[in-house]
Write an enzyme that holds these catalytic residues in place. Sequence first.
Site, short mmCIF file in Angstrom:
data_model
loop_
_atom_site.label_atom_id
_atom_site.label_comp_id
_atom_site.label_asym_id
_atom_site.label_seq_id
_atom_site.Cartn_x
_atom_site.Cartn_y
_atom_site.Cartn_z
N HIS A 81 -8.04 -5.20 -0.18
CA HIS A 81 -6.75 -4.55 0.03
C HIS A 81 -6.02 -5.13 1.24
O HIS A 81 -4.80 -5.27 1.25
CB HIS A 81 -7.00 -3.05 0.22
CG HIS A 81 -5.75 -2.23 0.25
ND1 HIS A 81 -4.86 -2.19 -0.81
CD2 HIS A 81 -5.23 -1.42 1.20
CE1 HIS A 81 -3.85 -1.39 -0.49
NE2 HIS A 81 -4.05 -0.91 0.72
N ASP A 107 -8.93 -6.55 -4.43
CA ASP A 107 -8.51 -5.25 -3.89
C ASP A 107 -9.11 -4.17 -4.80
O ASP A 107 -8.66 -4.00 -5.93
CB ASP A 107 -6.98 -5.17 -3.87
CG ASP A 107 -6.47 -3.84 -3.33
OD1 ASP A 107 -7.28 -2.94 -3.04
OD2 ASP A 107 -5.23 -3.72 -3.19
N SER A 158 0.84 -1.20 0.00
CA SER A 158 0.00 0.00 0.00
C SER A 158 0.88 1.26 0.00
O SER A 158 1.77 1.36 -0.85
CB SER A 158 -0.94 -0.04 1.21
OG SER A 158 -1.97 0.90 1.09
#
Lengths: 411, 411
Positions: B373, B340, B171
């Site tokens: 995610h 995601d 991320s």
Amino acid sequence: MTDTSVSVPPIPDTTLVPIPTGSVGYVSAAFIEFNEPLVLSSGQILPSYTLAVETYGSLNAERSNAVLVCHALNASHHVAGIDASQPDSIGWWDNMVGPGKAVDTDRFFVIGVNNIGSCFGSTGPVTINPETGQPWGASFPLLTVEDWVHAQARLADCFEIAKFAAVMGGSLGGMQALSWAITCPERVGDCIVIASTARLSAQNIAFNEVARRAIITDPDFRGGDYYQYGVVPTHGLTVARMVGHITYQSDEVMAEKFGRTQRSPAPGGNFHYNYDVEFEVESYLRYQGEKFSRYFDANTYLLLTRALDYFDPARDHGGDLARALRDVQARFLLVSFTTDWRFAPEHSRELVRALLKNKCDVSYAEIDAPHGHDAFLLGDRRYHAIVQGYYDQIAMRLGLPARERTTGVLA
Amino acid sequence: MTDTSVSVPPIPDTTLVPIPTGSVGYVSAAFIEFNEPLVLSSGQILPSYTLAVETYGSLNAERSNAVLVCHALNASHHVAGIDASQPDSIGWWDNMVGPGKAVDTDRFFVIGVNNIGSCFGSTGPVTINPETGQPWGASFPLLTVEDWVHAQARLADCFEIAKFAAVMGGSLGGMQALSWAITCPERVGDCIVIASTARLSAQNIAFNEVARRAIITDPDFRGGDYYQYGVVPTHGLTVARMVGHITYQSDEVMAEKFGRTQRSPAPGGNFHYNYDVEFEVESYLRYQGEKFSRYFDANTYLLLTRALDYFDPARDHGGDLARALRDVQARFLLVSFTTDWRFAPEHSRELVRALLKNKCDVSYAEIDAPHGHDAFLLGDRRYHAIVQGYYDQIAMRLGLPARERTTGVLA
């Protein structure tokens, strides 16, 4: 009928705005009072209520050509035409409803009705509770989609409409249309459910809950009785609308509309390095949120999102949607949009499967449109062509006159 | 090195919690002060700063086995092991980093570092501005991912690490790893970018903006100087985290975990007809939001989301990502997860294409995992197997000792 009274304000002299082709023209809401108590799903009783209503076209002698249009979260009875009291206010589904349009008011008598609990003229948190002389505020009872259908059934009685040619709606409005077909099966000829669902997913509920927490934890919410303090939970409502707005649009369309474009870059195209607006998308969202907070009522937002959460006709049938639909008599048109991630096509497909299990007459279109959930309000030609063709079939079956003209997005 | 001082608090007697196999055991942060001014992307200058750091494993004599792990929005330098001062606090990537794990601390020397601007020990809005003797608060300068890389490069100098065996992160951490490869090409052997992106989409920015507006418009935010009033914008932070949390999970996994399950139904399984928790998913989100608001700093949240928005290495190259990557020397491993929707696989694919255009050595895995995610933090076996295999190759190329054992999710 003795318990119902109707008031229609006169249409003022509004000759300033020209009426475009295909528009129903200037319209004015009627306010219909229902003085018979309404028992709600919660067990609470609403002693009386008013419905704000607009109609377009003429009810035929057989009373067979009536179409009920149910609205989504932030809309109202003002479906089509130009509001006579606000000449810049075009109905929210004006591209769909009008003379020669997909829902052709040359042939159909269309009724738009504001849900009770909403804030555009029907009884709701902002209106006066006759028992206290104060706005209902936090004491207004929570409602369900089924409650709306019951309230609207009395509206049908008031017009002496035994059976609607069609009940239709998008999003929350589609849930109402579906609920009509389940709750009053003999009163719905065709049921048109667009960009909708038979029940919200956990993610859908989660987004609603974020919006509600933003509103409820705004100190200006004052437990829902902000009216008496002369304040409005502006910040909470703004955040609620911003998050809602994201879910109405597809990632694709936001990328195309805004991308990473900066609003007004610092010299040399630089960032400002602060938390003011840097990107166009921020400016747009703030504008939408703030605009919304000026015209929409916070208690209404809570109430409508909760009704969305609660809707789940399969719930009383052990989760079996097909069983919940066992008694429907309507034919169905369902439309979904590929990029709608709020009520993705799978929501509609699930409903189609459950209807087919009951051997219902179902048409289903999945439109490959880029606009996400909002697509149901927009003028995609294929989408409007499908709705128009479907209404032409309804008209034919009912022996209504042939279409005189085609206007709107298909003209 | 003269401008740097290091303090490591002693590890207290913490024999109460057993150390599981594959854990690096008890760990304690070091706080490293950098007294040379850091010129930031904004043009502002941070006169000095402290970095909170944890390390696991041993730096070899050649200083060739160092791995820098960059953290995501709400994490810290505490990557692995048990925090000696809080024995219930396991590192955020403990399933990935440890003796015998995918990132094998028997062979690699792993550094976890808290970003400046964060709130876990490195200099940030919550720490004292030496010039005023008060917390920096709203006056703390905004940062970019590149600023973090520059700050961390001095950390590498401090350890006399000329070149990292690998820089990795998920991320926001993946964005930092990518930025390392661009900013200091000669110092990164392998770059491991997981569930990340080379730039946020309009939708990504929109969600960040919602979170920021929730925080900034909370009256307890007090323009960012809430510390001096002894308050915290709890409500805003809670809403921010709730909306963030939805975007970290897939629709599918929320449906599976929560569905439409009611939290504690009224008699007869009924709804309560109010705005308290009705559904499990509401309870979960509120819990997550409130927990977060108790440990995370609001100014940090603003700063980190803004750094996410700003990250766009292609921006200085007319939007051409391949050109931005022209000088990278690292080999790359990219991993994305099919569900995601925050940084969907297309974000990684775009990066892969740009790297291939530069004839870079790229491995890319798209993992069909249900967890959205958040999957980058979880122990999907295929995902960990890929990372482990990749690190085994790095070790082989560097001539590090062979793997002694396999622990963690692949044991």
